[in-house]
Enzyme design. Structure first.
Site, PDB file in Angstrom:
ATOM      1  N   TYR A   1      11.172   8.082   8.467  1.00 22.91           N
ATOM      2  CA  TYR A   1      12.549   8.210   7.993  1.00 22.91           C
ATOM      3  C   TYR A   1      13.147   9.506   8.519  1.00 22.91           C
ATOM      4  O   TYR A   1      12.437  10.392   9.003  1.00 22.91           O
ATOM      5  CB  TYR A   1      12.610   8.184   6.455  1.00 22.91           C
ATOM      6  CG  TYR A   1      11.865   9.320   5.795  1.00 22.91           C
ATOM      7  CD1 TYR A   1      12.479  10.557   5.580  1.00 22.91           C
ATOM      8  CD2 TYR A   1      10.544   9.175   5.396  1.00 22.91           C
ATOM      9  CE1 TYR A   1      11.795  11.605   4.991  1.00 22.91           C
ATOM     10  CE2 TYR A   1       9.846  10.212   4.802  1.00 22.91           C
ATOM     11  CZ  TYR A   1      10.481  11.427   4.604  1.00 22.91           C
ATOM     12  OH  TYR A   1       9.802  12.460   4.029  1.00 22.91           O
TER      13      TYR A   1
ATOM     14  N   ASN B   1      -4.258   8.736  -2.113  1.00 27.38           N
ATOM     15  CA  ASN B   1      -3.136   9.679  -2.110  1.00 27.38           C
ATOM     16  C   ASN B   1      -2.819  10.173  -3.514  1.00 27.38           C
ATOM     17  O   ASN B   1      -1.946  11.009  -3.692  1.00 27.38           O
ATOM     18  CB  ASN B   1      -1.883   9.042  -1.491  1.00 27.38           C
ATOM     19  CG  ASN B   1      -1.223   8.033  -2.419  1.00 27.38           C
ATOM     20  OD1 ASN B   1      -1.894   7.375  -3.220  1.00 27.38           O
ATOM     21  ND2 ASN B   1       0.088   7.904  -2.314  1.00 27.38           N
TER      22      ASN B   1
ATOM     23  N   THR C   1      -4.267  -0.377  20.751  1.00 26.47           N
ATOM     24  CA  THR C   1      -5.696  -0.614  20.943  1.00 26.47           C
ATOM     25  C   THR C   1      -6.089  -1.806  20.076  1.00 26.47           C
ATOM     26  O   THR C   1      -6.221  -1.688  18.852  1.00 26.47           O
ATOM     27  CB  THR C   1      -6.521   0.628  20.545  1.00 26.47           C
ATOM     28  OG1 THR C   1      -6.031   1.769  21.254  1.00 26.47           O
ATOM     29  CG2 THR C   1      -7.994   0.420  20.865  1.00 26.47           C
TER      30      THR C   1
ATOM     31  N   GLY D   1      11.587   4.422   5.795  1.00 23.54           N
ATOM     32  CA  GLY D   1      10.508   4.619   4.842  1.00 23.54           C
ATOM     33  C   GLY D   1      10.796   5.538   3.677  1.00 23.54           C
ATOM     34  O   GLY D   1       9.881   5.856   2.917  1.00 23.54           O
TER      35      GLY D   1
ATOM     36  N   GLY E   1       0.618  -1.296  14.257  1.00 23.77           N
ATOM     37  CA  GLY E   1      -0.220  -0.133  14.013  1.00 23.77           C
ATOM     38  C   GLY E   1      -1.472  -0.512  13.246  1.00 23.77           C
ATOM     39  O   GLY E   1      -1.493  -1.518  12.524  1.00 23.77           O
TER      40      GLY E   1
ATOM     41  N   LYS F   1      -6.534  12.770   2.976  1.00 20.93           N
ATOM     42  CA  LYS F   1      -6.677  11.546   2.187  1.00 20.93           C
ATOM     43  C   LYS F   1      -8.097  10.986   2.199  1.00 20.93           C
ATOM     44  O   LYS F   1      -8.575  10.456   1.195  1.00 20.93           O
ATOM     45  CB  LYS F   1      -5.692  10.485   2.663  1.00 20.93           C
ATOM     46  CG  LYS F   1      -4.237  10.821   2.357  1.00 20.93           C
ATOM     47  CD  LYS F   1      -3.318   9.692   2.762  1.00 20.93           C
ATOM     48  CE  LYS F   1      -1.872  10.013   2.432  1.00 20.93           C
ATOM     49  NZ  LYS F   1      -0.958   8.901   2.755  1.00 20.93           N
TER      50      LYS F   1
ATOM     51  N   LYS G   1       8.685  16.341   0.235  1.00 18.80           N
ATOM     52  CA  LYS G   1       9.762  15.994  -0.695  1.00 18.80           C
ATOM     53  C   LYS G   1       9.216  15.710  -2.097  1.00 18.80           C
ATOM     54  O   LYS G   1       9.984  15.483  -3.030  1.00 18.80           O
ATOM     55  CB  LYS G   1      10.511  14.750  -0.194  1.00 18.80           C
ATOM     56  CG  LYS G   1      11.047  14.844   1.231  1.00 18.80           C
ATOM     57  CD  LYS G   1      12.168  15.855   1.342  1.00 18.80           C
ATOM     58  CE  LYS G   1      12.877  15.797   2.689  1.00 18.80           C
ATOM     59  NZ  LYS G   1      12.045  16.208   3.825  1.00 18.80           N
TER      60      LYS G   1
END
Length: 282
Positions: A222, A87, A153, A244, A127, A66, A16
């Site tokens: 999203y 980024n 984890t 998001g 996460g 990245k 986008k």
């Protein structure tokens, strides 16, 4: 002369970013272009070099490049250093490349736009991958009281804690901790899902008691419809859910400002992007 910008990724056709930056540029009357470039998985550096040699001024970088972009930078921002990834790339006047990570800044900007101040909030971050790592410093700098990191984890969550508690001589040591998912306790003001589980309709194995009628839940993913995580959060009585898309626009705005010195109107562009997303074929 028209300034060139681009986003590099693989895949990239879904991006986008060209639409967003086109909307940012339109009111400024500045002459620039922004394109999506599909770089070969093993040819990112060559693609980026060719772009800059052809007059490119700056670039955004997405999956899976990245970390490679980080390694190519001559200088990096504090956010990028702690994220271990960039980024946003800027070609400076002296020919060197500066790397920034605006992902977490975009998240914080969207949270503030929706909630106001983040001061003294107790936040759960689900996460421990690159998306999580990139937002930790901006969240801490926004003044949250406590950040709990929880991951399937546990050792990965603890690794992030170890990295950030060593920053600035332990300035954040009492504000960042890792907790096993099945041991999460207490109430959270904000719960952020940084995993991609929603993309495949899955949920992290979280206890339901962590959500109250005062909890705001944020999914970095999203879509045209409510994400799986946010659907679950609403079913558990969350006060508010946010996806998001605003983070996407927010991180792009930070990149645009770095390149052009102009702060774009994110809310107008977010509304346009939401409408565009809703109109896409399901």
């Amino acid at each position: 002369m028209t300034d060139r910008y681009a986003v590099f990724g693989n895949p990239i056709s879904h991006s986008k970013s060209p639409f967003i930056h086109g909307q940012f540029a339109a009111p400024t009357q500045e002459s620039l272009t922004y394109e999506a470039i599909l770089a070969p998985v093993d040819g990112f550096e060559a693609s980026l070099t060719a772009f800059f040699n052809a007059g490119g001024k700056g670039a955004n970088v997405t999956v899976p490049f990245k970390e490679q972009a980080f390694a190519l930078c001559d200088s990096i921002s504090p956010e990028a250093k702690l994220a271990g990834a960039v980024n946003t790339l800027s070609l400076l006047a002296d020919g060197t490349i500066r790397g920034d990570n605006t992902d977490g800044l975009g998240l914080v900007a969207d949270l503030i736009a929706n909630l106001g101040s983040l001061q003294d909030k107790r936040v759960l971050l689900i996460g421990a991958g690159g998306a999580a790592r990139g937002c930790i410093l901006p969240l801490l700098n926004a003044g949250i009281a406590q950040l709990i990191i929880s991951n399937r984890t546990h050792t990965k969550a603890q690794l992030l804690v170890d990295i950030f508690t060593s920053v600035d001589n332990g300035a954040f040591a009492n504000r960042v901790t890792a907790v096993e998912m099945n041991e999460l306790a207490g109430e959270f003001d904000i719960i952020i899902n940084s995993t991609s589980a929603s993309l495949v309709g899955e949920l992290p194995p979280l206890p339901t008691h962590i959500i109250t009628t005062q909890t705001v839940c944020y999914d970095m993913m999203y879509g045209a419809s409510v994400t799986a995580f946010n659907q679950w959060a609403l079913s558990q009585g969350a006060a508010k859910v946010i996806d998001g898309l605003g983070m996407l626009v927010g991180q792009a705005a930070k990149s645009f400002t770095l390149w052009r010195g102009i702060e774009p109107d994110t809310q107008v562009v977010l509304t346009l992007l939401r409408d565009k997303l809703m109109a896409e074929p399901k």
